[in-house]
Design an enzyme around this catalytic site. Structure first.
Site, PDB file in Angstrom:
ATOM      1  N   ASN A 137       0.730  -1.185  -0.073  1.00 22.50           N
ATOM      2  CA  ASN A 137       0.014  -0.084  -0.076  1.00 22.50           C
ATOM      3  C   ASN A 137       0.800   1.294  -0.095  1.00 22.50           C
ATOM      4  O   ASN A 137       1.791   1.582   0.869  1.00 22.50           O
ATOM      5  CB  ASN A 137      -0.923  -0.030   1.220  1.00 22.50           C
ATOM      6  CG  ASN A 137      -1.799   1.107   1.316  1.00 22.50           C
ATOM      7  OD1 ASN A 137      -2.438   1.545   0.215  1.00 22.50           O
ATOM      8  ND2 ASN A 137      -1.980   1.610   2.418  1.00 22.50           N
ATOM      9  N   ASP A 160      -6.403   6.098  -9.556  1.00 19.29           N
ATOM     10  CA  ASP A 160      -7.895   5.939  -9.941  1.00 19.29           C
ATOM     11  C   ASP A 160      -8.582   7.306  -9.468  1.00 19.29           C
ATOM     12  O   ASP A 160      -8.206   7.864  -8.305  1.00 19.29           O
ATOM     13  CB  ASP A 160      -8.206   4.826  -8.825  1.00 19.29           C
ATOM     14  CG  ASP A 160      -9.679   4.333  -9.220  1.00 19.29           C
ATOM     15  OD1 ASP A 160     -10.579   5.020  -9.452  1.00 19.29           O
ATOM     16  OD2 ASP A 160      -9.982   2.909  -9.220  1.00 19.29           O
ATOM     17  N   LYS A 164     -17.071   9.241  -8.374  1.00 15.24           N
ATOM     18  CA  LYS A 164     -18.504   9.573  -7.725  1.00 15.24           C
ATOM     19  C   LYS A 164     -17.959  10.575  -6.463  1.00 15.24           C
ATOM     20  O   LYS A 164     -16.856  10.075  -5.719  1.00 15.24           O
ATOM     21  CB  LYS A 164     -19.245   8.581  -6.974  1.00 15.24           C
ATOM     22  CG  LYS A 164     -19.622   7.567  -8.292  1.00 15.24           C
ATOM     23  CD  LYS A 164     -20.434   6.608  -7.772  1.00 15.24           C
ATOM     24  CE  LYS A 164     -21.052   5.685  -8.992  1.00 15.24           C
ATOM     25  NZ  LYS A 164     -21.977   4.523  -8.556  1.00 15.24           N
ATOM     26  N   ASP A 196      -6.103  11.402 -16.635  1.00 13.07           N
ATOM     27  CA  ASP A 196      -6.895  11.813 -17.880  1.00 13.07           C
ATOM     28  C   ASP A 196      -8.186  12.381 -17.504  1.00 13.07           C
ATOM     29  O   ASP A 196      -9.036  12.288 -18.114  1.00 13.07           O
ATOM     30  CB  ASP A 196      -7.034  10.721 -18.762  1.00 13.07           C
ATOM     31  CG  ASP A 196      -7.372   9.339 -17.899  1.00 13.07           C
ATOM     32  OD1 ASP A 196      -7.241   9.164 -16.884  1.00 13.07           O
ATOM     33  OD2 ASP A 196      -8.173   8.739 -18.602  1.00 13.07           O
ATOM     34  N   SER A 264      -0.192   1.645 -22.555  1.00  8.64           N
ATOM     35  CA  SER A 264      -1.565   0.763 -23.254  1.00  8.64           C
ATOM     36  C   SER A 264      -2.575   1.753 -22.434  1.00  8.64           C
ATOM     37  O   SER A 264      -3.858   2.028 -23.159  1.00  8.64           O
ATOM     38  CB  SER A 264      -1.633  -0.539 -23.230  1.00  8.64           C
ATOM     39  OG  SER A 264      -1.548  -0.962 -21.702  1.00  8.64           O
ATOM     40  N   PHE A 265      -2.564   1.869 -21.149  1.00  2.00           N
ATOM     41  CA  PHE A 265      -3.926   2.518 -20.439  1.00  2.00           C
ATOM     42  C   PHE A 265      -3.919   3.953 -21.063  1.00  2.00           C
ATOM     43  O   PHE A 265      -5.212   4.422 -21.244  1.00  2.00           O
ATOM     44  CB  PHE A 265      -3.284   2.624 -19.110  1.00  2.00           C
ATOM     45  CG  PHE A 265      -4.350   3.197 -18.264  1.00  2.00           C
ATOM     46  CD1 PHE A 265      -5.491   2.441 -17.732  1.00  2.00           C
ATOM     47  CD2 PHE A 265      -4.535   4.659 -17.856  1.00  2.00           C
ATOM     48  CE1 PHE A 265      -6.603   2.982 -16.633  1.00  2.00           C
ATOM     49  CE2 PHE A 265      -5.476   5.250 -17.188  1.00  2.00           C
ATOM     50  CZ  PHE A 265      -6.516   4.599 -16.542  1.00  2.00           C
ATOM     51  N   GLU A 266      -2.877   4.690 -21.278  1.00  2.00           N
ATOM     52  CA  GLU A 266      -2.927   6.188 -21.602  1.00  2.00           C
ATOM     53  C   GLU A 266      -3.771   6.133 -23.022  1.00  2.00           C
ATOM     54  O   GLU A 266      -4.188   7.065 -23.453  1.00  2.00           O
ATOM     55  CB  GLU A 266      -1.639   6.811 -21.570  1.00  2.00           C
ATOM     56  CG  GLU A 266      -1.869   8.145 -21.976  1.00  2.00           C
ATOM     57  CD  GLU A 266      -0.539   9.156 -21.781  1.00  2.00           C
ATOM     58  OE1 GLU A 266      -0.335  10.396 -22.194  1.00  2.00           O
ATOM     59  OE2 GLU A 266       0.467   8.357 -21.545  1.00  2.00           O
TER      60      GLU A 266
END
Length: 288
Positions: A137, A160, A164, A196, A264-266
């Site tokens: 963590n 992340d 919400k 992003d 790949s995420f970006e």
């Protein structure tokens, strides 16, 4: 999600006087599947013993025992500037950076076991010796594991955003996280961030600009019509109604950090029409 194991009451050490050592808030990540298969399992089995830091746990399987301290010189066999990336995902960015900068050392902090296994595969394929990893963590790594002032650069890319409002407390970058980052960064050290999602970017900018421990490396830059925030609001991106008259007068956005490859995420975020917000701050010489 909440930790599956309730915190134990303080027994010894600094935890007796500092109850914040024990996690009372939800952790800032979502635990995903941890089964390894194929090449990932092979890479993990062969390399994790040499490249993954074995951390003594306390109250959860991603915790760091309060007595543990990371000895970078011993782990890497040398003294070199240390870059720590929190949330390395599949290890694309940190492996590419380590290959491009063999004179620097890199520590990957990640809780997702398949991601760490994929990093092991990248280390193997590139023949890297300047990368280590820890499954832990992140706040506890900064609170306990790393020595004060031992980090030259801290990277947190695409953590992340917890969209919400009721989940904003789960975001990693918030007021309570700043002293942790300030603790490990050396005076003059650099904290690089990217996201992003515009609302998370605004939160990062707001709390870091207000901090006495950090100074923006790009104050006022990319403001007005040049601001990605202006473009997002006026264009109605991210699913919001367009705000034609919106102008981001503050700016402070950093140019894309050249040492961060497009993962790949970006790539998926950009393909979905989202803009990327970069921020960079310097750790002040005199603590706030």
């Amino acid at each position: 999600m909440n930790d599956p194991v309730a915190p134990k009451p303080p027994a010894s050490g600094r935890a007796v006087d500092d109850l914040s050592f024990y996690r009372t808030d939800p952790v800032s990540f979502v635990r995903r599947g941890s089964r390894l298969h194929g090449k990932r399992k092979d890479s993990w089995d062969r390399l994790s013993g040499d490249y993954v830091i074995q951390v003594p746990r306390d109250h959860a399987d991603t915790s760091v025992h309060e007595d543990f301290s990371f000895d970078a010189e011993q782990a890497f066999g040398r003294r070199a500037p240390l870059t720590v990336e929190i949330g390395t995902g599949l290890g694309e960015a940190i492996a590419a950076a380590a290959e491009a900068h063999p004179e620097r050392d890199f520590l990957a902090v990640e809780v997702y076991l398949p991601g760490l296994a994929q990093l092991m595969a990248r280390i193997d394929a590139k023949g890297l010796t300047n990368v280590r990893a820890v499954q832990a963590n992140a706040p506890e790594v900064l609170d306990v594991m790393l020595e004060p002032g031992s980090v030259d650069e801290l990277w947190i890319f695409f953590s992340d955003p917890w969209h919400k409002t009721r989940h904003h407390k789960r975001r990693l970058i918030k007021e309570s996280f700043l002293p942790k980052a300030a603790r490990v960064l050396a005076p003059g050290g650099t904290w690089r961030l990217a996201t992003d999602w515009s609302h998370y970017a605004e939160q990062m900018r707001r709390i870091l600009d207000a901090s006495e421990d950090f100074t923006s490396l790009h104050p006022g830059e990319q403001s007005g019509t040049d601001s990605p925030l202006t473009q997002v609001r006026r264009g109605g991106l991210e699913g919001h109604d367009p705000e034609p008259g919106f102008v981001d007068e503050t700016g402070g956005w950093a140019p894309r950090y050249e040492g961060r490859i497009r993962t790949s995420f970006e790539g998926k975020a950009v393909a979905a029409g989202r803009l990327v917000f970069d921020l960079a701050y310097r750790r002040n010489d005199t603590p706030g």
